[in-house]
Structures are given as structure tokens and as C-alpha cells.
Design an enzyme around this catalytic site. Sequence first.
Site, PDB file in Angstrom:
ATOM      1  CD  GLU A 114     -40.402 -18.078   3.446  1.00  0.00           C
ATOM      2  OE1 GLU A 114     -39.707 -17.146   3.837  1.00  0.00           O
ATOM      3  OE2 GLU A 114     -41.383 -17.937   2.707  1.00  0.00           O
ATOM      4  CB  CYS A 136     -41.353 -14.553  13.840  1.00  0.00           C
ATOM      5  SG  CYS A 136     -40.046 -14.192  15.023  1.00  0.00           S
ATOM      6  CB  CYS A 143     -38.689  -9.080   9.725  1.00  0.00           C
ATOM      7  SG  CYS A 143     -38.956 -10.837   9.440  1.00  0.00           S
ATOM      8  CD  GLU A 184     -34.841 -15.890  18.114  1.00  0.00           C
ATOM      9  OE1 GLU A 184     -34.494 -14.800  17.685  1.00  0.00           O
ATOM     10  OE2 GLU A 184     -34.038 -16.827  18.307  1.00  0.00           O
ATOM     11  CG  ASN A 312     -32.229  -4.743  -2.220  1.00  0.00           C
ATOM     12  OD1 ASN A 312     -33.055  -3.924  -2.633  1.00  0.00           O
ATOM     13  ND2 ASN A 312     -31.196  -5.135  -2.944  1.00  0.00           N
TER      14      ASN A 312
HETATM   15  S1  SF4 Z   1     -36.564 -12.749  14.657  1.00  0.00           S
HETATM   16 FE1  SF4 Z   1     -36.157 -13.090  12.451  1.00  0.00          FE
HETATM   17  S2  SF4 Z   1     -38.104 -13.931  11.665  1.00  0.00           S
HETATM   18 FE2  SF4 Z   1     -38.558 -13.025  13.680  1.00  0.00          FE
HETATM   19  S3  SF4 Z   1     -39.300 -10.933  13.217  1.00  0.00           S
HETATM   20 FE3  SF4 Z   1     -37.062 -10.803  13.638  1.00  0.00          FE
HETATM   21  S4  SF4 Z   1     -36.058 -10.994  11.593  1.00  0.00           S
HETATM   22 FE4  SF4 Z   1     -38.190 -11.711  11.393  1.00  0.00          FE
END
Ligand code: SF4
Length: 369
Positions: A114, A136, A143, A184, A312
Site C-alpha cells: 500500500e 515486517c 502496528c 522496515e 489512534n
Molecule cells: S518497523 Fe514500522 S512497519 Fe515494522 S512493525 Fe514497526 S511500525 Fe510496523
Amino acid sequence: MSCAPPSSETPITSPVPAAVETVTKPALIGKNLEELTALMADLGEKPFRAKQLFQWLYVKSARKFEDMTDLAKPFRQKLADNFTVGPLTMVERQVSADGTRKYLFKTPTGQTIESVLMYFEDRDTYSICISSQVGCAVDCKFCATGKLGFKQNLTVADITDQYLAVQADAGKDIRNIVMMGQGEPMLNYDNVIAAIRLLNTAAEVGIRHITLSTSGIVPKIDALAKEGMQLVLAVSLHAPDDETRNKIMPINTKYPVAELMRSIKDYIGTTGRRVTIEYVMLKGINDSQWHAEKLAELLRGVKVNINLIPYNPIGDSYGFERPSNNTIMRFMETVMASGKKVTVRVERGSDIAAACGQLANQYIEKTSA
Ligand code: SF4
């Protein structure tokens, strides 16, 4: 880190589905001029053809060979027989009440990623948030992308095409790029750096208008310092101490706060660039007066700006809550009193789940139902 924290206050204005097809031929987007020149030589074409293509792909954002009108028809046909323009296929586009657009793309390997396009009225600029990986591995506890787990690295073409496809679809001149979508970026370092170089030199996005956001992969911050790139480095700190950070970011057990701060200071010393510190605010976890004072103390004398991101949640909140406005303001004032520039991130695209992993998660749920 997420592109924009979501809420559920305003309706979706115009979801626009698009046909889904898997791309099989190799894409030209993602190739630099030397690589395009070599490909044209393989097709028996002269080097100037590569320069023409380069312009159409990166500057004029053409999405079809037939739109490349100054190329001879037989040459366009030859290109279409052997290549596609970009690797990505648009699966879904959502437009928020505030103008934010969220795109879901399919990669040639059949994965979904996305990108989010945001408009900032005060600066009259468009900014795009793009993804660097499918899923990730870092597993930040707040997240949505972390819940997907790591699936694969995006290619240089996949990363670059998010910018070009959105620019072409929206018909906007997008001058800011943030690498804060899924994944990441530092764990896909070579492809991300190559894509950034291409976006800067070919698509002509100013390097100081490109932000690379990391959860704090110390060896890669050290490597980036030596690249000689004047981009904006954003570090998701989210807590000023190991005990709190370990709870919400398991990566901290590998690269603890002191080591991360050493790396940030060295980066600033080498590049002369100010670093952005991202701090997601989680009620009762990292939002106390103690945390604010500790953060101010940790960053004393370090050339950074601080961006507070009130959490949020949309859908599953993973047990986290947004702090009250009073708490956020008090936290901000405490850190500001130490002389730091502190901003609170404005929510964008709240009605279309414009946060990392949200749309991809929804799509996965829909297709597996
Ligand atoms: S690095 Fe970014 S995408 Fe990966 S788990 Fe953490 S917040 Fe989510």
C-alpha cells in the site's frame, strides 16, 4: 512506522476498484539509464532510445507504451512485446473526505502493498508514503503491519513504481516522499537506497524532501551516514528508556536506547543533518511526566526535531489507547521547555484506514473470507 494514524470519524467518499492482473513481463521502471541502455542494445536499438524512455518513465510518468507518442510505432510494439512499464498493478484506490488517497497494489509476485498520498493545505504540497517490504519482521506491538510478519523485500522497481503510479493516477506533482509505509526500510537497505537514488536523480524529487524512517537498526544508520545523502532520517524512538521501549518495540533488545543514541549522534556528526525523532503516544505506557522529562534529558544537546504521534487505533487496537489531549499537550510542553522543536502529527485519511498494514490487512481478510 505508519503513514498516518487512523480514526473512524468520517466516511469513505469514493472507493474505486480496479482490475487485478498479475504482471509477468519484466518492468522497465526501476532501471537506471545504464541498465536501460543495455536493454535497448539487446533489442538492437540505439542508445538515444534509452534516453527517450528514461524521460517517459520517470519525468512524464507514462503508464503505457502507446502513450509514448514520440517513439515510432514498431518500437513501441517491440517494447510492449518484451516489457511492461511498471511492475505494480493497482487493486484498489480509496479517497478520503480530506483528500487523502490510499492505494493498494499487487506486486509481480502476487503480494499486496500500500501507498498513501496526502495533501497538506498549509504548504500546498503533496506527500506520498510508500512501502519498502511486504509485512515486517520488527513486530512493534502497536502496528498492524507487524502482525502480518515478514513476507518479502520489495524490489527497486516495486518501491519506485509506487511513486510513479500514484503520480500518474492522481495527476499531481508529488514533491515529498516518506518511507514510512509497510516494512522496515533499513532491513531492505540496498533496494531502498537504490530506489531513493532513482527517485532523486530520475524522477527529480529533491533529496531533502525524501524521508527514510527506521525503528532503529543501528548498523544501517551507521551505513547510511556514509552514503553522502542529504535525506531526512526519522527514527521511531517511542520511549526514552529500555524498560518501556522493550515492551513496545522488541527490536530494542537488539539495539538498546544507548546504542541507538550513539548511532544517531554519529549520524548527525557525519552528515550535519538534523534527525527527526518519532514518538507514538500510548496511554499509560510512554506518556507520563517522567517519560517526557526523561526524553528531554536524553535528547539534550542533540540536533533533533520531535514528532509526537497520538495513537489512534482502527479495528484491533492491540490493547493500546490514545492519551487525552491534556496529556499530549503537557508532554509536548515539557519537552519543548528543553528547547526542542516539537510537533504533533495531524491525522490524515482517518476514514480510509491510512495506517501501515490497514488496507493490506483488509484486503487479505476480504480475499480469504
Ligand atoms: S518497523 Fe514500522 S512497519 Fe515494522 S512493525 Fe514497526 S511500525 Fe510496523
